[in-house]
Write an enzyme that holds these catalytic residues in place. Structure first.
Site, PDB file in Angstrom:
ATOM      1  N   ASN A   8      36.159  41.290  27.397  1.00 39.07           N
ATOM      2  CA  ASN A   8      34.841  40.944  26.891  1.00 39.07           C
ATOM      3  C   ASN A   8      34.028  42.279  26.576  1.00 39.07           C
ATOM      4  OD1 ASN A   8      32.029  40.561  26.996  1.00 39.07           O
ATOM      5  ND2 ASN A   8      32.188  38.702  27.961  1.00 39.07           N
ATOM      6  N   ASP A  10      31.010  42.497  24.950  1.00 42.20           N
ATOM      7  CA  ASP A  10      29.443  42.550  24.943  1.00 42.20           C
ATOM      8  C   ASP A  10      28.935  43.800  25.428  1.00 42.20           C
ATOM      9  OD1 ASP A  10      29.825  39.794  24.677  1.00 42.20           O
ATOM     10  OD2 ASP A  10      29.389  39.067  26.610  1.00 42.20           O
ATOM     11  N   HIS A  11      29.381  44.504  26.590  1.00 44.28           N
ATOM     12  CA  HIS A  11      28.595  45.569  27.085  1.00 44.28           C
ATOM     13  C   HIS A  11      28.783  46.820  26.128  1.00 44.28           C
ATOM     14  CE1 HIS A  11      26.656  43.195  29.985  1.00 44.28           C
ATOM     15  NE2 HIS A  11      27.809  42.690  30.470  1.00 44.28           N
ATOM     16  N   ARG A  19      19.780  51.405  21.943  1.00 45.21           N
ATOM     17  CA  ARG A  19      18.882  52.595  21.108  1.00 45.21           C
ATOM     18  C   ARG A  19      18.703  51.842  19.696  1.00 45.21           C
ATOM     19  NH1 ARG A  19      19.554  58.724  20.640  1.00 45.21           N
ATOM     20  NH2 ARG A  19      18.686  58.114  22.543  1.00 45.21           N
ATOM     21  N   HIS A  51      30.176  37.012  23.658  1.00 40.02           N
ATOM     22  CA  HIS A  51      28.979  36.199  23.989  1.00 40.02           C
ATOM     23  C   HIS A  51      27.959  36.041  22.972  1.00 40.02           C
ATOM     24  CE1 HIS A  51      26.429  34.023  27.146  1.00 40.02           C
ATOM     25  NE2 HIS A  51      26.377  33.529  25.999  1.00 40.02           N
ATOM     26  N   ARG A  53      24.523  35.603  22.336  1.00 39.26           N
ATOM     27  CA  ARG A  53      23.484  34.714  23.083  1.00 39.26           C
ATOM     28  C   ARG A  53      22.246  34.534  22.287  1.00 39.26           C
ATOM     29  NH1 ARG A  53      22.984  35.257  28.726  1.00 39.26           N
ATOM     30  NH2 ARG A  53      24.675  36.488  29.553  1.00 39.26           N
ATOM     31  N   ARG A  57      20.951  39.726  22.664  1.00 38.99           N
ATOM     32  CA  ARG A  57      20.483  40.922  23.438  1.00 38.99           C
ATOM     33  C   ARG A  57      21.766  41.926  23.254  1.00 38.99           C
ATOM     34  NH1 ARG A  57      21.139  38.618  29.442  1.00 38.99           N
ATOM     35  NH2 ARG A  57      19.776  37.034  28.572  1.00 38.99           N
ATOM     36  N   HIS A  58      23.067  41.616  23.141  1.00 40.57           N
ATOM     37  CA  HIS A  58      23.856  42.374  22.866  1.00 40.57           C
ATOM     38  C   HIS A  58      24.880  42.144  21.674  1.00 40.57           C
ATOM     39  CE1 HIS A  58      26.010  39.347  25.285  1.00 40.57           C
ATOM     40  NE2 HIS A  58      25.520  39.930  26.284  1.00 40.57           N
ATOM     41  N   GLU A  78      32.145  33.067  23.711  1.00 39.53           N
ATOM     42  CA  GLU A  78      31.231  32.437  24.551  1.00 39.53           C
ATOM     43  C   GLU A  78      29.904  32.213  24.041  1.00 39.53           C
ATOM     44  OE1 GLU A  78      30.909  35.164  27.643  1.00 39.53           O
ATOM     45  OE2 GLU A  78      32.940  35.047  28.342  1.00 39.53           O
ATOM     46  N   THR A 108      24.575  25.463  37.321  1.00 35.97           N
ATOM     47  CA  THR A 108      24.955  24.667  38.626  1.00 35.97           C
ATOM     48  C   THR A 108      24.436  25.857  39.549  1.00 35.97           C
ATOM     49  OG1 THR A 108      26.924  25.829  38.671  1.00 35.97           O
ATOM     50  CG2 THR A 108      26.991  23.526  37.723  1.00 35.97           C
ATOM     51  N   THR A 109      24.864  25.722  40.895  1.00 37.81           N
ATOM     52  CA  THR A 109      24.171  26.369  41.975  1.00 37.81           C
ATOM     53  C   THR A 109      24.753  27.687  41.974  1.00 37.81           C
ATOM     54  OG1 THR A 109      25.885  25.048  43.302  1.00 37.81           O
ATOM     55  CG2 THR A 109      23.883  24.818  44.096  1.00 37.81           C
ATOM     56  N   GLU A 159      37.327  27.529  32.528  1.00 36.39           N
ATOM     57  CA  GLU A 159      37.273  28.992  33.077  1.00 36.39           C
ATOM     58  C   GLU A 159      36.382  28.946  34.412  1.00 36.39           C
ATOM     59  OE1 GLU A 159      36.342  32.304  30.384  1.00 36.39           O
ATOM     60  OE2 GLU A 159      35.390  33.190  31.836  1.00 36.39           O
ATOM     61  N   HIS A 198      34.281  36.565  35.426  1.00 37.53           N
ATOM     62  CA  HIS A 198      33.051  36.918  35.836  1.00 37.53           C
ATOM     63  C   HIS A 198      32.991  37.702  37.043  1.00 37.53           C
ATOM     64  CE1 HIS A 198      28.810  37.105  35.300  1.00 37.53           C
ATOM     65  NE2 HIS A 198      28.585  37.181  36.333  1.00 37.53           N
ATOM     66  N   GLY A 199      32.575  39.166  36.876  1.00 42.98           N
ATOM     67  CA  GLY A 199      32.356  39.961  38.314  1.00 42.98           C
ATOM     68  C   GLY A 199      33.754  40.318  38.657  1.00 42.98           C
ATOM     69  N   GLY A 220      35.027  41.966  31.481  1.00 40.02           N
ATOM     70  CA  GLY A 220      34.132  42.726  30.586  1.00 40.02           C
ATOM     71  C   GLY A 220      33.433  44.219  31.180  1.00 40.02           C
ATOM     72  N   HIS A 221      32.636  43.746  32.203  1.00 41.84           N
ATOM     73  CA  HIS A 221      31.673  44.929  32.579  1.00 41.84           C
ATOM     74  C   HIS A 221      32.706  46.126  33.232  1.00 41.84           C
ATOM     75  CE1 HIS A 221      28.894  46.863  35.133  1.00 41.84           C
ATOM     76  NE2 HIS A 221      27.954  46.671  34.166  1.00 41.84           N
TER      77      HIS A 221
HETATM   78  N1  PXP Z   1      33.411  34.665  31.603  1.00 44.29           N
HETATM   79  C1  PXP Z   1      32.293  34.396  31.025  1.00 44.29           C
HETATM   80  C2  PXP Z   1      32.223  32.835  30.612  1.00 44.29           C
HETATM   81  C3  PXP Z   1      31.239  35.356  31.020  1.00 44.29           C
HETATM   82  O1  PXP Z   1      30.022  34.512  30.430  1.00 44.29           O
HETATM   83  C4  PXP Z   1      31.430  36.413  31.327  1.00 44.29           C
HETATM   84  C5  PXP Z   1      30.396  37.435  31.041  1.00 44.29           C
HETATM   85  O2  PXP Z   1      29.256  37.224  31.946  1.00 44.29           O
HETATM   86  C6  PXP Z   1      32.611  36.913  31.594  1.00 44.29           C
HETATM   87  C7  PXP Z   1      33.764  36.142  31.800  1.00 44.29           C
HETATM   88  C8  PXP Z   1      32.770  38.343  31.917  1.00 44.29           C
HETATM   89  O3  PXP Z   1      32.238  38.662  33.254  1.00 44.29           O
HETATM   90  P1  PXP Z   1      31.922  40.386  33.462  1.00 44.29           P
HETATM   91  O4  PXP Z   1      31.357  41.076  32.429  1.00 44.29           O
HETATM   92  O5  PXP Z   1      31.332  40.132  34.948  1.00 44.29           O
HETATM   93  O6  PXP Z   1      33.614  40.905  33.734  1.00 44.29           O
END
Ligand code: PXP
Length: 245
Positions: A8, A10-11, A19, A51, A53, A57-58, A78, A108-109, A159, A198-199, A220-221
């Site tokens: 991913n 995005d970042h 900038r 993604h 959005r 934002r990115h 995404e 969701t929660t 996912e 995610h994470g 991604g991150h």
């Molecule tokens: N999968 C989905 C559906 C996401 O929305 C994201 C980004 O938030 C990721 C994976 C990647 O998450 P991360 O940047 O925490 O690795």
């Protein structure tokens, strides 16, 4: 076959927008998420995830069209289930879309898309995507009722949201892993491909690789963070090596 990696990017766009958000006509606009995508492919990514959005934002619209044209793997878009983004997806025609929550109510929660509550509104989008030849994935919490909703909606892929696992420590992390394990079993028994994300990072990934029938991780991150020091290609290569180990 080892679990496959979608990167991913995005970042990378987050850094650019920090900038150039209000000055996209500048001749200096950088870094380009497209360059990051190509480097991730050289590092062994089987797909590029981005993604779009609603607040841009990115990633911005132009990125998505350029990515679709330039990458040689597959694009996983995404997106939230909003008419504007659905219309863009149907013009871009990515290989995959992953439907994610766009607004607070759809969450969701733990933070996945609430397919139990919002199944009826997801249905027309899923149908339109399927008819356009796009494979649809739903980003859901590892909960039996969400898997059941995904099955009723007839999607080929889910996912599983690994955010709660990534945030937890000690016994709570074991419980989150068990939830993911159970959800992966239920999804695969229902004939649904199991992806997750995610994470996830270089240190918490190993237990995730024990999930049954896991096909693809979207990360991604942590890869973009590592890339600050070693570059995207090497950061991707290091994650691919972990997935193979
Ligand atoms: N999968 C989905 C559906 C996401 O929305 C994201 C980004 O938030 C990721 C994976 C990647 O998450 P991360 O940047 O925490 O690795």
């Amino acid at each position: 076959m080892s679990v496959q990696l979608g990167v991913n990017i995005d970042h990378v766009a987050t850094v650019r927008q920090a900038r150039y958000e209000r000055n996209s006509g500048s001749i200096n606009v950088e870094p380009d998420p497209l360059d990051a995508a190509l480097a991730a492919e050289r590092g062994g990514a089987v797909g590029i995830t981005a993604h779009l959005r609603q607040d841009r934002r990115h990633i911005i619209d132009d990125d998505i069209f350029r990515l679709k044209d330039a990458i040689s793997t597959k694009l996983n878009l995404e997106m939230g289930n909003t008419p504007e983004i659905v219309e863009i997806a149907l013009r871009v025609l990515p290989a995959d879309v992953c439907l994610v929550p766009e607004s607070r109510e759809e969450v969701t929660t733990e933070g996945g898309l609430d397919c139990v509550t919002f199944g009826a509104s997801l249905e027309p989008t899923i149908t339109a995507m399927r008819e356009a030849g796009i494979r649809v994935s739903l980003f859901i919490d590892p909960e039996p009722n969400q898997i059941e909703a995904a099955r009723s909606l007839g999607v080929p892929v889910v996912e599983l949201h690994t955010g709660a696992y990534a945030e937890a420590t000690g016994p709570a992390r074991e419980r989150e892993l068990a939830r993911l394990y159970e959800a992966a079993c239920l999804a695969s028994e229902a004939g649904i491909q199991v992806n997750a994300g995610h994470g996830l990072n270089y240190t918490n990934i190993a237990p995730i690789l024990t999930l049954p029938k896991l096909v693809e991780l979207n990360i991604g991150h942590s890869i973009v963070s590592r890339a600050v020091f070693v570059g995207i290609e090497q950061a991707t290569r290091e994650m691919v090596a972990l997935l193979r180990s």
